[in-house]
Design a protein around this motif. Structure first.
Motif, PDB file in Angstrom:
ATOM      1  N   GLY A  24       0.808  -1.210   0.000  1.00 48.28           N
ATOM      2  CA  GLY A  24       0.000   0.000   0.000  1.00 48.28           C
ATOM      3  C   GLY A  24       0.841   1.259   0.000  1.00 48.28           C
ATOM      4  N   GLN A  56      -4.669   9.414   8.639  1.00 49.56           N
ATOM      5  CA  GLN A  56      -4.706   8.233   9.489  1.00 49.56           C
ATOM      6  C   GLN A  56      -5.751   8.372  10.596  1.00 49.56           C
ATOM      7  N   GLY A  60     -11.519   5.714   6.958  1.00 56.09           N
ATOM      8  CA  GLY A  60     -11.326   5.499   5.528  1.00 56.09           C
ATOM      9  C   GLY A  60      -9.980   4.873   5.250  1.00 56.09           C
ATOM     10  N   PRO A  61      -9.651   4.713   3.982  1.00 59.26           N
ATOM     11  CA  PRO A  61      -8.424   4.020   3.600  1.00 59.26           C
ATOM     12  C   PRO A  61      -7.165   4.861   3.833  1.00 59.26           C
ATOM     13  N   ASN A  62      -6.032   4.176   3.957  1.00 59.68           N
ATOM     14  CA  ASN A  62      -4.740   4.839   4.164  1.00 59.68           C
ATOM     15  C   ASN A  62      -4.371   5.781   3.028  1.00 59.68           C
ATOM     16  N   ILE A  63      -4.903   5.542   1.875  1.00 62.50           N
ATOM     17  CA  ILE A  63      -4.524   6.289   0.683  1.00 62.50           C
ATOM     18  C   ILE A  63      -4.954   7.760   0.725  1.00 62.50           C
ATOM     19  N   SER A  99      -4.542  -0.237 -10.247  1.00 59.93           N
ATOM     20  CA  SER A  99      -5.809  -0.945 -10.428  1.00 59.93           C
ATOM     21  C   SER A  99      -5.828  -1.703 -11.751  1.00 59.93           C
TER      22      SER A  99
END
Length: 188
Positions: A24, A56, A60-63, A99
């Motif tokens: 990631g 962080q 939600g996502p780390n991205i 992706s």
């Protein structure tokens, strides 16, 4: 001094990074820091670290930190339109190439999951992911200017790792305790 980003070079760099991303985007923090802060000066150390911390702390996502980095660069380069361009551009530049690669390779890996090649690849990638995450932690610890030399912070980090490895204390509880210690300014 903060410089205006070269958006095409930035998006190309993030696109290339996404193809080599293992574990990631958090594993890419050292290179992203080198590229944005050290090499080009498009964002400050504080903005870089704050973007990661805010992302962080948010659900939600780390991205999300990539979008915040783009937002901060665009905001200081010329306002909300560029901030939105930066946020969406950084996010899509990272997400789209990986992706596509995932879509192409996922079926092959699934069909060959019992093959020696796939098993070996997965086993070999585990230590690389751990090393990249450790290097990300080192970059973030040193971003405030004194992290590499602050014995108390490194001791706390070491104790936390030991607690995770040796006890069944939930990591979220340790994260909460660390956040409280930081908010109280114990190591400031």
């Amino acid at each position: 001094m903060i410089h205006i980003p070269d958006w095409s070079a930035l998006f190309l760099h993030f696109g290339i990074l996404s193809l080599f991303s293992v574990g990631g985007p958090m594993g890419l923090i050292p290179d992203i820091h080198r590229y944005l802060v050290t090499e080009h000066g498009w964002i400050s150390n504080a903005q870089f670290t704050d973007s990661i911390v805010i992302a962080q702390a948010s659900p939600g996502p780390n991205i999300l930190f990539l979008a915040l980095l783009g937002w901060n660069m665009g905001l200081q380069a010329g306002g909300y339109f560029l901030a939105l361009l930066g946020a969406l551009g950084c996010l899509f530049a990272y997400v789209v190439p990986s992706s596509i690669l995932f879509y192409i390779t996922a079926n092959w890996v699934e069909k060959n999951r019992s093959s020696r090649l796939v098993k070996s690849f997965k086993a070999g990638m585990s230590p690389i992911v751990v090393a990249l995450l450790i290097s990300s932690g080192i970059v973030l610890a040193g971003a405030n200017g004194n992290g590499h030399n602050d014995f108390k912070l490194w001791l706390l980090a070491g104790l936390t790792v030991l607690m995770v490895l040796r006890t069944k204390v939930p990591m979220l509880l340790l994260l909460l305790i660390g956040g409280c210690i930081g908010a109280l300014g114990v190591f400031a």
